[in-house]
Design an enzyme around this catalytic site. Structure first.
Site, mmCIF file in Angstrom:
data_model
loop_
_atom_site.group_PDB
_atom_site.id
_atom_site.type_symbol
_atom_site.label_atom_id
_atom_site.label_comp_id
_atom_site.label_asym_id
_atom_site.label_seq_id
_atom_site.Cartn_x
_atom_site.Cartn_y
_atom_site.Cartn_z
ATOM 1 N N TYR B 146 0.856 -1.196 0.000
ATOM 2 C CA TYR B 146 0.000 0.000 0.000
ATOM 3 C C TYR B 146 0.890 1.243 0.000
ATOM 4 O O TYR B 146 1.694 1.426 0.907
ATOM 5 C CB TYR B 146 -0.867 -0.055 1.267
ATOM 6 C CG TYR B 146 -1.803 1.088 1.550
ATOM 7 C CD1 TYR B 146 -2.266 1.950 0.562
ATOM 8 C CD2 TYR B 146 -2.263 1.294 2.849
ATOM 9 C CE1 TYR B 146 -3.148 2.971 0.862
ATOM 10 C CE2 TYR B 146 -3.160 2.304 3.155
ATOM 11 C CZ TYR B 146 -3.595 3.150 2.154
ATOM 12 O OH TYR B 146 -4.472 4.164 2.464
ATOM 13 N N LYS B 174 -1.549 -1.387 -3.931
ATOM 14 C CA LYS B 174 -2.643 -0.440 -3.760
ATOM 15 C C LYS B 174 -2.003 0.936 -3.822
ATOM 16 O O LYS B 174 -1.245 1.318 -2.925
ATOM 17 C CB LYS B 174 -3.328 -0.673 -2.409
ATOM 18 C CG LYS B 174 -4.378 0.370 -2.083
ATOM 19 C CD LYS B 174 -4.917 0.227 -0.660
ATOM 20 C CE LYS B 174 -5.842 1.368 -0.296
ATOM 21 N NZ LYS B 174 -6.216 1.349 1.141
#
Lengths: 317, 317, 317, 317
Positions: B146, B174
């Site tokens: 992320y 992400k």
């Protein structure tokens, strides 16, 4: 903080009917963390041999040496991988009511089917305090109460059990005081399990016990299944006695840990304060296995006598 | 400490194919503990509306306000009750490598399907340190990394991603830096999800993103499903924009928490340091719901404007 | 949970007057536990060189890699052994209000003289949330608020500081945004410390700063004392610049950790995600020491270039 | 992780000479957190009345109901505020060797003068395991070992004590088994304290005990001081007996907690599983105070009989 999902609901009756519950050993990696592969293998052995329930993190499983997050994780793991095959009873009891509340809430949240609760050992309290302790956790789900004064320093007397039986979640009592106490309960319709392997045959067939919470079934689950399911069998019971006596020369799980390591189903790693049985006892175990038959024990390796050097003892983990 | 039971094995490819992942809100009881009933209801809404995965305890779910035992418990609970219906991605990342290791090990042990990992925010480190951090957890199972520099204070630059992509467990990224960065990855065959609701339509249909990790899908999961599955749809995207803008006036999940409370699907309880949006914004939300259609939002109560007094803020829990 | 014993009372004015505060390095044993002997030695160096305060477990001291019990223990240890000689400021801030409350309460209970508080990094919140966060901890004792948007992803704007200054416990601001911001505060009578070694001379002598919270003073406490106490000294400031630049090529404390290990005052042990500076930088450090004079640095061993193999990196501890 | 600062060094001989050690009550706020103001007041009473040492977080102080961070914090607080006036002995024992190691290391780091260690209660172990448990913590500093089979379910037999006495850190034994056991030790030069208020006079004056670790001295520290310092005094001993008997009708600290609340020196707040003595006993206490003289008890308010409603019982804290 309850969940009412299907997976989080177990009926008390399902718990009440369990005849063979194994107080499962927790195996370790050399650095003291859980050995989940070995754990899963032990679980499969239990399932295959017909155990109907396991206690996760009992005194046998050394819950007292776990941090709570380890303990809840192990319950969650067991539920997720084996919860469809066997009942998972989490030992979320504690001598601290706060800890018992917290752990029990979490244990039910991750899907355990029942909680095992102990009276406040070591710290101890009054009878009123004992009742308040149990009442703080009973609303959370199916519950077995565990009475073992030789560990706790304090008996849970029948009046306390009668009081808490008013909760619909009370499944019954794991009782170690003896078979007369068990009969006292079962005569009154209270479900009881023997917490003593050496007394469980008589408890089951002569004193009304539903079954046993067993240590020996870690080693010989099939025989313990037979003992609990196939009717009175004094000869099998007698045959098991040398193993059971051997297991409890030292406080459990010292003997069990030693045995499972010598059977090659767990690594010979001990979390302190547990240490292996001395060599002479380790040698005796071979004869016991021979007498009962290797095929009745878990695992498929040759049983061996381990050297002192084979064992790892871990204090920091 | 790995388990190789069927329930503990998820293929990376299953993770790579998820189009709609919801960064799920964690609802609370008035005393700040988890409200599992409300949580289960939110999960059912996600499953029914077609979300394929959830992030448990992400920044949206306020993992940063959980103790690790709460966090792992919530992952275990979600896996047990919903793991057959939806992929459960645990946000077991941390700026402390020790904590990331511990939590990720536990998260996989209780059955999460993938881990979400963040670079060491706040403490920050060198690129070499960042790689070492990710490499400490990648062997444990399927992983999404992320990147959100506006929270972490530090970009994860593409070379770091390219290095860690050598692990077979890397599912993808992400990415919140923007769609050009996403295209840079997808052009090279690296799976990417948009971490920004306002950019996810273009990311998905114009820049190669596999899908989105969405906040808005807590509120309008059906519409977000449509946006990710039914082909380019600029009109739907435009229609969603006022909601998305409203959601991010203040750092997420301030807006989301306020919205879900006003929709009546969670109690109006905030764990500090989050506090509700001010009244003027709360009024605006009603119009947004009206414009998009109440039926597109989760829950079935009338949306209402809550008063300041309706909200509970908890600092100790 | 306040104590009003003499040892638990520090006046805010005592904190406001500190000119040289060192953000102290935490040294480790090979297994990653604290090396208290090395820590005590570092503390003595600070006391002897004239530092007036230390931050325990700041970002420099890697509080973000400590469990809270380690952190509070280190504060308690520092207070007990050195609290009569130097002011002990515990970094009991957190992005979780609950954790900040718990840690700050405990930190003051073990006698810390002031708390350092950060806005909720990574999770972030609204301005109202930020104020609520600080107001939850301000009643507990003397407080310094720390603003470092490059780490937190969010500036603490002056209006927030003005609001919280209404608390009598507010000592002032450790400000990293720059000297204009510092001047904005000091012009209004708000105490400010520079959080940037490269700007602290000008902050102190040109923008009204009371002093510095310094990283470099771990290495050259005597020179930093001179810089803060002996009046404007652009020549000394310029002389220090190569060291300061070297220190911050990578996010702090990567450089500091490497430097202290090469000076022989701490073991070359890093808790991940921190790793040593690469060899080329490690060589550069020798020249920097030579230029500034070995005698101005802490420790009395020859500075050396360590090999990659000399360093230990620990992820589990 | 040892510190060798002056403040972290206590000689074993200083511990060996203590005659009156109070197992201090921990008082609570209504929400169950520590009431440090009341705690400090209790500490002052102990110091002023001539107690030479306190056990922090013993079974009397309900260490079993503390989290370890609370426990270490309380030790650190006590050391910082009172460590110059009285010896602070932290009950950092546990039935988990890991926890005992961790807590003892931390306790000495925050300056406690000695550790109190218990054998592994509840879990129990073999004699070899018991020795290994103690040997894991003995190197850390001055140590008292506590034998109380009525709580632990297992006696520490003399051979275990003789083995661990080889450590220079062993100060002696707090022995509850009885005065014959005490004599067995003191005849061999092993320091022993009586752990039973009702036997301590005879232990001290007839069986070689150095002194007492007392519960009653929370209430009547001056009289207990007289009993331990002023020579054989059977009349005083007899006078104290009704109080002591009253105190131990229920497991300690049920009686003590009730008494201190009625004396007005602590709030009537109980952490479960402790609950107040029933009303009849609470009334009895008034007569006991009257007989012994209110002036001999701590506090200066009138002693009163509290109603059931006056007490708060907390399970979550």
């Amino acid at each position: 903080m309850r969940s009412f999902e299907v997976k989080n609901r177990t009926s008390v009756d399902e718990i009440k009917s369990l005849r063979l519950i194994t107080a499962l050993k927790t195996p370790y990696l050399p650095d003291g963390r859980f050995d989940l592969e070995a754990y899963d293998a032990l679980m499969h052995m239990q399932v295959l041999s017909g155990a109907e329930g396991v206690i996760v993190g009992g005194t046998t499983g050394e819950g007292q040496l776990m941090s709570w997050d380890e303990h809840i994780m192990l319950i969650g793991h067991t539920v997720n991988c084996f919860g469809g095959l066997i009942k998972v009873i989490g030992n979320t009891g504690s001598n601290s009511t706060r800890e018992a509340i917290h752990a029990t809430e979490q244990g039910f949240a991750v899907g355990m089917h029942a909680a095992l609760h102990i009276n406040p050992y070591y710290g101890k309290t009054s009878m009123e305090g004992m009742v308040a302790h149990f009442e703080a956790v009973l609303p959370m789900g199916p519950t077995i109460i565990y009475n073992v004064p030789s560990r706790t320093g304090q008996d849970i007397p029948p009046p306390v059990i009668h009081t808490v039986m008013q909760s619909a979640n009370m499944a019954g009592v794991k009782e170690c005081v003896g078979n007369n106490r068990i009969k006292e309960y079962t005569d009154k319709g209270i479900v009881a399990w023997s917490g003593n392997d050496d007394q469980c045959h008589d408890a089951r067939w002569g004193h009304g016990a539903t079954g046993v919470v067993s240590v020996a079934s870690n080693l010989v689950p099939g025989l313990m299944r037979e003992l609990m399911f196939e009717g009175k069998n004094s000869s099998l019971n007698a045959k098991l006695m040398p193993l059971i006596e051997w297991l409890f020369h030292e406080p459990n799980p010292v003997g069990l840990n030693t045995a499972l390591a010598q059977l090659g189903v767990v690594r010979p790693v001990f979390r302190l304060p547990y240490v292996p049985l001395p060599l002479a006892r380790r040698v005796e175990f071979l004869n016991i296995v021979k007498e009962l038959g290797r095929e009745n024990f878990v695992g498929d390796k040759d049983v061996q006598v381990l050297d002192d050097d084979d064992f790892g003892l871990v204090g920091r983990y």
